[in-house]
Design a protein around this motif. Sequence first.
Motif, PDB file in Angstrom:
ATOM      1  N   THR A  32       0.861  -1.195   0.000  1.00  0.00           N
ATOM      2  CA  THR A  32       0.000   0.000   0.000  1.00  0.00           C
ATOM      3  C   THR A  32       0.885   1.229   0.000  1.00  0.00           C
ATOM      4  O   THR A  32       1.173   1.795   1.065  1.00  0.00           O
ATOM      5  N   PRO A  33       1.341   1.640  -1.179  1.00  0.00           N
ATOM      6  CA  PRO A  33       2.305   2.740  -1.238  1.00  0.00           C
ATOM      7  C   PRO A  33       1.732   4.052  -0.702  1.00  0.00           C
ATOM      8  O   PRO A  33       0.548   4.339  -0.862  1.00  0.00           O
ATOM      9  N   ASP A  34       2.613   4.813  -0.098  1.00  0.00           N
ATOM     10  CA  ASP A  34       2.285   6.148   0.407  1.00  0.00           C
ATOM     11  C   ASP A  34       3.184   7.131  -0.331  1.00  0.00           C
ATOM     12  O   ASP A  34       4.403   6.985  -0.305  1.00  0.00           O
ATOM     13  N   PRO A  35       2.622   8.124  -1.022  1.00  0.00           N
ATOM     14  CA  PRO A  35       3.467   9.014  -1.830  1.00  0.00           C
ATOM     15  C   PRO A  35       4.468   9.816  -1.001  1.00  0.00           C
ATOM     16  O   PRO A  35       5.443  10.333  -1.545  1.00  0.00           O
ATOM     17  N   ARG A  36       4.226   9.881   0.291  1.00  0.00           N
ATOM     18  CA  ARG A  36       5.182  10.619   1.138  1.00  0.00           C
ATOM     19  C   ARG A  36       6.384   9.771   1.524  1.00  0.00           C
ATOM     20  O   ARG A  36       7.343  10.280   2.098  1.00  0.00           O
ATOM     21  N   VAL A  37       6.300   8.484   1.230  1.00  0.00           N
ATOM     22  CA  VAL A  37       7.276   7.537   1.781  1.00  0.00           C
ATOM     23  C   VAL A  37       8.044   6.818   0.664  1.00  0.00           C
ATOM     24  O   VAL A  37       7.441   6.279  -0.264  1.00  0.00           O
ATOM     25  N   GLU A  38       9.361   6.804   0.778  1.00  0.00           N
ATOM     26  CA  GLU A  38      10.188   5.943  -0.076  1.00  0.00           C
ATOM     27  C   GLU A  38      10.647   4.761   0.767  1.00  0.00           C
ATOM     28  O   GLU A  38      11.210   4.948   1.851  1.00  0.00           O
ATOM     29  N   VAL A  39      10.350   3.575   0.288  1.00  0.00           N
ATOM     30  CA  VAL A  39      10.775   2.362   0.993  1.00  0.00           C
ATOM     31  C   VAL A  39      12.031   1.841   0.303  1.00  0.00           C
ATOM     32  O   VAL A  39      12.015   1.559  -0.898  1.00  0.00           O
ATOM     33  N   ALA A  40      13.120   1.752   1.049  1.00  0.00           N
ATOM     34  CA  ALA A  40      14.402   1.339   0.463  1.00  0.00           C
ATOM     35  C   ALA A  40      14.854   0.015   1.054  1.00  0.00           C
ATOM     36  O   ALA A  40      14.823  -0.181   2.270  1.00  0.00           O
ATOM     37  N   ASP A  41      15.261  -0.865   0.192  1.00  0.00           N
ATOM     38  CA  ASP A  41      15.809  -2.158   0.588  1.00  0.00           C
ATOM     39  C   ASP A  41      17.334  -2.006   0.639  1.00  0.00           C
ATOM     40  O   ASP A  41      17.974  -1.865  -0.398  1.00  0.00           O
ATOM     41  N   LEU A  42      17.890  -2.025   1.842  1.00  0.00           N
ATOM     42  CA  LEU A  42      19.336  -1.901   1.964  1.00  0.00           C
ATOM     43  C   LEU A  42      20.035  -3.251   1.876  1.00  0.00           C
ATOM     44  O   LEU A  42      21.267  -3.312   1.876  1.00  0.00           O
ATOM     45  N   GLY A  43      19.254  -4.310   1.846  1.00  0.00           N
ATOM     46  CA  GLY A  43      19.854  -5.627   1.776  1.00  0.00           C
ATOM     47  C   GLY A  43      20.816  -5.853   2.920  1.00  0.00           C
ATOM     48  O   GLY A  43      20.496  -5.615   4.083  1.00  0.00           O
ATOM     49  N   MET A  44      22.004  -6.307   2.595  1.00  0.00           N
ATOM     50  CA  MET A  44      23.017  -6.603   3.606  1.00  0.00           C
ATOM     51  C   MET A  44      24.066  -5.503   3.685  1.00  0.00           C
ATOM     52  O   MET A  44      25.136  -5.697   4.237  1.00  0.00           O
ATOM     53  N   ASP A  45      23.752  -4.335   3.096  1.00  0.00           N
ATOM     54  CA  ASP A  45      24.731  -3.246   3.086  1.00  0.00           C
ATOM     55  C   ASP A  45      24.100  -1.959   3.601  1.00  0.00           C
ATOM     56  O   ASP A  45      23.707  -1.090   2.833  1.00  0.00           O
ATOM     57  N   PRO A  46      24.001  -1.811   4.916  1.00  0.00           N
ATOM     58  CA  PRO A  46      23.377  -0.600   5.455  1.00  0.00           C
ATOM     59  C   PRO A  46      24.140   0.675   5.139  1.00  0.00           C
ATOM     60  O   PRO A  46      23.613   1.766   5.324  1.00  0.00           O
ATOM     61  N   SER A  47      25.388   0.560   4.660  1.00  0.00           N
ATOM     62  CA  SER A  47      26.152   1.778   4.354  1.00  0.00           C
ATOM     63  C   SER A  47      25.493   2.588   3.249  1.00  0.00           C
ATOM     64  O   SER A  47      25.716   3.800   3.154  1.00  0.00           O
ATOM     65  N   ALA A  48      24.671   1.930   2.431  1.00  0.00           N
ATOM     66  CA  ALA A  48      23.979   2.668   1.375  1.00  0.00           C
ATOM     67  C   ALA A  48      23.067   3.752   1.956  1.00  0.00           C
ATOM     68  O   ALA A  48      22.754   4.740   1.300  1.00  0.00           O
ATOM     69  N   LEU A  49      22.660   3.567   3.217  1.00  0.00           N
ATOM     70  CA  LEU A  49      21.775   4.537   3.868  1.00  0.00           C
ATOM     71  C   LEU A  49      22.382   5.937   3.894  1.00  0.00           C
ATOM     72  O   LEU A  49      21.685   6.942   3.731  1.00  0.00           O
ATOM     73  N   LEU A  50      23.694   6.008   4.090  1.00  0.00           N
ATOM     74  CA  LEU A  50      24.337   7.302   4.349  1.00  0.00           C
ATOM     75  C   LEU A  50      24.198   8.269   3.190  1.00  0.00           C
ATOM     76  O   LEU A  50      24.257   9.477   3.376  1.00  0.00           O
ATOM     77  N   ASN A  51      24.032   7.744   1.993  1.00  0.00           N
ATOM     78  CA  ASN A  51      23.897   8.608   0.817  1.00  0.00           C
ATOM     79  C   ASN A  51      22.441   8.789   0.393  1.00  0.00           C
ATOM     80  O   ASN A  51      22.171   9.251  -0.703  1.00  0.00           O
ATOM     81  N   MET A  52      21.516   8.412   1.265  1.00  0.00           N
ATOM     82  CA  MET A  52      20.096   8.510   0.902  1.00  0.00           C
ATOM     83  C   MET A  52      19.350   9.503   1.782  1.00  0.00           C
ATOM     84  O   MET A  52      18.137   9.579   1.726  1.00  0.00           O
ATOM     85  N   LEU A  53      20.058  10.242   2.638  1.00  0.00           N
ATOM     86  CA  LEU A  53      19.385  10.995   3.698  1.00  0.00           C
ATOM     87  C   LEU A  53      19.126  12.457   3.355  1.00  0.00           C
ATOM     88  O   LEU A  53      18.411  13.143   4.095  1.00  0.00           O
ATOM     89  N   GLU A  54      19.699  12.920   2.252  1.00  0.00           N
ATOM     90  CA  GLU A  54      19.584  14.347   1.937  1.00  0.00           C
ATOM     91  C   GLU A  54      18.124  14.725   1.667  1.00  0.00           C
ATOM     92  O   GLU A  54      17.390  14.000   1.000  1.00  0.00           O
ATOM     93  N   ASN A  55      17.719  15.877   2.221  1.00  0.00           N
ATOM     94  CA  ASN A  55      16.376  16.429   1.984  1.00  0.00           C
ATOM     95  C   ASN A  55      15.245  15.571   2.541  1.00  0.00           C
ATOM     96  O   ASN A  55      14.137  15.588   2.025  1.00  0.00           O
ATOM     97  N   ARG A  56      15.522  14.825   3.569  1.00  0.00           N
ATOM     98  CA  ARG A  56      14.467  14.029   4.205  1.00  0.00           C
ATOM     99  C   ARG A  56      13.959  14.740   5.452  1.00  0.00           C
ATOM    100  O   ARG A  56      14.734  15.339   6.184  1.00  0.00           O
ATOM    101  N   HIS A  57      12.676  14.581   5.726  1.00  0.00           N
ATOM    102  CA  HIS A  57      12.119  15.113   6.962  1.00  0.00           C
ATOM    103  C   HIS A  57      12.144  14.063   8.064  1.00  0.00           C
ATOM    104  O   HIS A  57      12.139  14.419   9.250  1.00  0.00           O
ATOM    105  N   ALA A  58      12.101  12.811   7.659  1.00  0.00           N
ATOM    106  CA  ALA A  58      12.049  11.751   8.663  1.00  0.00           C
ATOM    107  C   ALA A  58      12.650  10.473   8.106  1.00  0.00           C
ATOM    108  O   ALA A  58      12.624  10.233   6.894  1.00  0.00           O
ATOM    109  N   LEU A  59      13.160   9.668   9.019  1.00  0.00           N
ATOM    110  CA  LEU A  59      13.763   8.381   8.664  1.00  0.00           C
ATOM    111  C   LEU A  59      13.232   7.320   9.617  1.00  0.00           C
ATOM    112  O   LEU A  59      13.195   7.540  10.832  1.00  0.00           O
ATOM    113  N   VAL A  60      12.842   6.197   9.037  1.00  0.00           N
ATOM    114  CA  VAL A  60      12.514   5.025   9.833  1.00  0.00           C
ATOM    115  C   VAL A  60      13.419   3.904   9.345  1.00  0.00           C
ATOM    116  O   VAL A  60      13.587   3.721   8.131  1.00  0.00           O
TER     117      VAL A  60
END
Lengths: 155, 447
Positions: A32-60
């Motif tokens: 049930t997609p929410d247009p306010r939310v991007e769901v990202a699969d980091l798999g086994m490499d959480p380091s990808a998170l660090l380059n995905m945070l720009e211009n975000r209001h919230a992170l879960v």
Amino acid sequence: MSTAPVLVACCGNRTRGDDAAGLLVADVLRETPDPRVEVADLGMDPSALLNMLENRHALVVADAARWDGAEPGDVLEFDWPDIDAVREARLSGHGLSLLDHLDLAGRLGLLPPATHVVAVAIERAEAGESASAAVVEGADEAAERIRRWVARHVA
Amino acid sequence: MRLMKSNRVIKVDALARVEGEGAIYVKIRNGQVADVKLKIYELPRFFEAFLRGRDLREAPDLTARICGICPIAYQSASCYALEKSQGIFEQVKSAPMIQPLRDLIYCGEWIESHVLHMFMLHLPDFLGFESAISMAEKHGPTVREALAIKKVGNDIVALLGGRAVHPVGMAVGGFHRVPDEADVAALLPRVREGIDRMSELTMFLASAVKYPDLERDYEFVSLRPDEGYPMNLGRIHSNKGLDVEQERFGLCIEERHHPHSTALHSLIRGRGSYMVGPLARLNNCHDRLHPRARALVEPVCRAVGRTLPWRNNFLSLPARALETVHALALAADIMTAYRRPAEPRIAFTPRAGRGAHGTEAPRGVCWHEYSVAADGSIESAHIVPPTAQNQTTIEEDLLEFAPRVADLSDEEAALQCEHLIRNYDPCISCSVHFLKLRRTRLPSRKD
């Protein structure tokens, strides 16, 4: 393309039983997609998170976890940084946990104003197994808790 | 002779995520190092069994799940090995743009994997920090710079692989799809900028870090292509006389099972342990680095006080840095010359066959061998990952190193041993990563 205000970043390994918990949460959210939310699969490499945070209001962030007294499928949620993790030897890049990356992001000033952690308690993480029924159910609950958190925190 | 605490065990239950798999164990008895064990859980054995009966075209995506940080290494080795089994290897090599694109996506992986390891794990050791987290307080700009370079690597992988995490672009025969020239051109400026930034960081790593001294007489094993730095193609070569076609590498090594580790230990038959990885590649082929990286070799050697070959694996840090400059520069060249090919891959009809090939994962040679049935299903798979090949060498390093730390506290000695192991950037327990949370900071009731 504009950046979604909320990033839900999920870690996991689908080939290792309950270790897929975070990715199961992602699967449920994508139903049930929410247009306010991007769901990202980091798999086994959480380091990808660090380059995905720009211009975000919230992170879960969502991941499998173990803690004393937890039953498989239990769901824990906290606002970062009100959570603590056992420090384990970081021999390999694989050893940097999702929470390590949250910690690093915080020190670098990269975290958005609101950061929330949702963990699903697991039992077994054996190669070749599917996730247990309890964890699948826990992932459903975790996804619902994330939706409620987003509704409370994001206009 | 330096006195040691006469009887003790230095132990790190390093990766005790699943039933104690993954640990360091150093036993000192009567002042001598009596035993050293590195316990590693190895997932490829599971995948070798899992692949049997699967269609050969599934192998690249399935084997990529062995490692979340270096999936391209497994995809490329499986693709080349299976292309050999299907008789299309030479066509893939000579088809317009397919080989350069294979090199390009690998450049992306080297960049993001090397940067992750250098700045998140390895550099903190040398600067006296527990991790990048504590290092970021004092060296925030350096870590940010590194993250920007890492993103370039991730974006190269995403450009060709569809996404940075679990890329799915590579296929037996080539790629599922290839990018538009405009998309490649859009990324090129950041790649070029990355060359300059990484060159500066390389000189920083060479000059600002004091490297412990642990020199040993290693056998360095790497690919050695006809031209260029080792990455996807070439015979397998060592500094001690190994020089074989890819298909014969499996006959040159012996894999032994040790009770303390599920990972098989690889040895060169008739000789013993060997090293794969950046130091091996650099020592064997530094003259073939991209000119932008080659220009840094002499000042880096001056700064670290050692000419090549380097026999101290603490110098794997500057070796990785040089390779990252090489990968950025090579990527820029490939992207500058890119013309979208009419066909993304060579078509083939599955047939029975055998093939073997290794490529240079960031951590070293990753070698695959497959037997395929007439219907295209995999009859057998044999995967030799780089960390398993290095395992005996790591233990021998610990044996040599342990006396130096035996007088330290258990915690400090264990940290020093971890530092040594991190020289190898081992691919350990990439399979599980769940969080372990402290009870004391959790609510007392079920939430």
